[in-house]
Write a protein that holds these residues in place. Sequence first.
Motif, PDB file in Angstrom:
ATOM      1  N   PRO A 195      93.931 -15.742 -57.927  1.00 53.46           N
ATOM      2  CA  PRO A 195      94.950 -16.453 -58.701  1.00 53.46           C
ATOM      3  C   PRO A 195      94.589 -17.929 -58.846  1.00 53.46           C
ATOM      4  O   PRO A 195      93.951 -18.496 -57.960  1.00 53.46           O
ATOM      5  CB  PRO A 195      96.222 -16.299 -57.868  1.00 53.46           C
ATOM      6  N   CYS A 196      94.983 -18.512 -60.000  1.00 47.45           N
ATOM      7  CA  CYS A 196      94.751 -19.945 -60.172  1.00 47.45           C
ATOM      8  C   CYS A 196      95.744 -20.702 -59.290  1.00 47.45           C
ATOM      9  O   CYS A 196      96.659 -20.120 -58.721  1.00 47.45           O
ATOM     10  CB  CYS A 196      94.898 -20.348 -61.641  1.00 47.45           C
ATOM     11  N   GLU A 197      95.556 -22.033 -59.220  1.00 45.84           N
ATOM     12  CA  GLU A 197      96.394 -22.833 -58.303  1.00 45.84           C
ATOM     13  C   GLU A 197      97.871 -22.698 -58.607  1.00 45.84           C
ATOM     14  O   GLU A 197      98.709 -22.619 -57.704  1.00 45.84           O
ATOM     15  CB  GLU A 197      95.986 -24.301 -58.374  1.00 45.84           C
ATOM     16  N   ALA A 198      98.209 -22.641 -59.912  1.00 41.01           N
ATOM     17  CA  ALA A 198      99.618 -22.583 -60.307  1.00 41.01           C
ATOM     18  C   ALA A 198     100.266 -21.274 -59.877  1.00 41.01           C
ATOM     19  O   ALA A 198     101.478 -21.202 -59.663  1.00 41.01           O
ATOM     20  CB  ALA A 198      99.738 -22.753 -61.819  1.00 41.01           C
ATOM     21  N   HIS A 199      99.491 -20.177 -59.780  1.00 40.49           N
ATOM     22  CA  HIS A 199     100.084 -18.866 -59.498  1.00 40.49           C
ATOM     23  C   HIS A 199      99.695 -18.306 -58.138  1.00 40.49           C
ATOM     24  O   HIS A 199      99.896 -17.133 -57.875  1.00 40.49           O
ATOM     25  CB  HIS A 199      99.679 -17.873 -60.594  1.00 40.49           C
ATOM     26  N   VAL A 200      99.145 -19.185 -57.291  1.00 42.10           N
ATOM     27  CA  VAL A 200      98.662 -18.689 -56.007  1.00 42.10           C
ATOM     28  C   VAL A 200      99.812 -18.134 -55.158  1.00 42.10           C
ATOM     29  O   VAL A 200      99.660 -17.148 -54.427  1.00 42.10           O
ATOM     30  CB  VAL A 200      97.840 -19.783 -55.270  1.00 42.10           C
ATOM     31  N   ASP A 207      99.441 -12.678 -67.383  1.00 43.21           N
ATOM     32  CA  ASP A 207      99.347 -13.302 -68.702  1.00 43.21           C
ATOM     33  C   ASP A 207      98.654 -14.657 -68.668  1.00 43.21           C
ATOM     34  O   ASP A 207      98.511 -15.294 -69.700  1.00 43.21           O
ATOM     35  CB  ASP A 207     100.747 -13.483 -69.301  1.00 43.21           C
ATOM     36  N   CYS A 208      98.196 -15.064 -67.471  1.00 44.47           N
ATOM     37  CA  CYS A 208      97.599 -16.394 -67.366  1.00 44.47           C
ATOM     38  C   CYS A 208      96.084 -16.303 -67.510  1.00 44.47           C
ATOM     39  O   CYS A 208      95.417 -15.573 -66.783  1.00 44.47           O
ATOM     40  CB  CYS A 208      97.972 -17.028 -66.027  1.00 44.47           C
ATOM     41  N   ALA A 209      95.530 -17.081 -68.475  1.00 43.17           N
ATOM     42  CA  ALA A 209      94.075 -17.068 -68.714  1.00 43.17           C
ATOM     43  C   ALA A 209      93.331 -17.563 -67.471  1.00 43.17           C
ATOM     44  O   ALA A 209      92.277 -17.035 -67.107  1.00 43.17           O
ATOM     45  CB  ALA A 209      93.739 -17.934 -69.910  1.00 43.17           C
ATOM     46  N   GLY A 210      93.881 -18.564 -66.817  1.00 45.20           N
ATOM     47  CA  GLY A 210      93.246 -19.129 -65.618  1.00 45.20           C
ATOM     48  C   GLY A 210      93.070 -18.075 -64.533  1.00 45.20           C
ATOM     49  O   GLY A 210      92.024 -17.998 -63.881  1.00 45.20           O
ATOM     50  N   CYS A 211      94.119 -17.258 -64.344  1.00 40.96           N
ATOM     51  CA  CYS A 211      94.037 -16.188 -63.337  1.00 40.96           C
ATOM     52  C   CYS A 211      93.044 -15.118 -63.778  1.00 40.96           C
ATOM     53  O   CYS A 211      92.179 -14.697 -62.997  1.00 40.96           O
ATOM     54  CB  CYS A 211      95.394 -15.528 -63.133  1.00 40.96           C
ATOM     55  N   GLN A 212      93.121 -14.693 -65.044  1.00 42.24           N
ATOM     56  CA  GLN A 212      92.277 -13.598 -65.532  1.00 42.24           C
ATOM     57  C   GLN A 212      90.794 -13.995 -65.557  1.00 42.24           C
ATOM     58  O   GLN A 212      89.928 -13.161 -65.315  1.00 42.24           O
ATOM     59  CB  GLN A 212      92.729 -13.125 -66.927  1.00 42.24           C
TER      60      GLN A 212
END
Length: 278
Positions: A195-200, A207-212
Amino acid sequence: MFDRLFQVFTAVQERYLHDPAFATAEARRRHVEWLRTRKKLFEHELRDECDESYLSQAADNLVIEREIIATLPPRVVHEVHNNWAYLAAEVTDPLDPSTVQHDELSTLHWYDRTEQATVDTPAPVGDPADYRGFDPIEEVALPPQMHWTDADKKVALDEAVRIYGIEPGQWFDLEWPPVAHLWDPSHVYQSAFEPCEAHVEDDGDDDCAGCQDSVRDAVEDMAQWKWTTTLRIHEISYDGEGQEFSTPTYVEQGYEVAATQQDPRQILIGPPGQGRYW
Ligand SMILES: [Zn+2]
């Protein structure tokens, strides 16, 4: 009268030994006199098992084999027969195949080849594990290009000599250049989801490109190509006229010369497959 021992001893001096002690015909003749005393001994040994009419020739053969060929320095015949490769090695640096990882340029020539042959354009396999063609991937993978030289042949010959050992009168030969076979296509895997920092806190967001984007194609082991060729070990001998000839005493097909690496995603899959003409 034709003097076979003199002829052979002279031929060996001129081609292999160049011993200054035997530079003159007179010096060679004196040595051949000594060889004849050996010949008498061999005739005596052979008398019971050998037909009288063949005795002299059989004893000559033993003198040539034991007193001339067997006393040569072990590598001298090999190096003269491979003279070109050994000379090339003095002016050219050999490749170090263990450091070779084929890049895209090394398969570029296949696009021209297929275009000229008007067959389907080859394509990178992507992930070898996803390959679903009819022929095994090893048979349709298009080998990368390597610029093998005679200096590399010299290195491969020395290695074969090291492995098998060399006897006086033997010389090794390799068909050159070697041919590549895909030995291990390896595979591509996907890196673990992070997961990216925002969704850790939420263990990631679908739906987050950073996570995917954290899931990426990755390669741990490179695909392996093995380069093989035919190895022959020859032995020299001299015929009734004192002329040198060579007889292969050992043949090994698929003798491995080197292994190189390629990113498995860049393995090119070509149209018709190995051994088919196009
Ligand atoms: Zn995210």
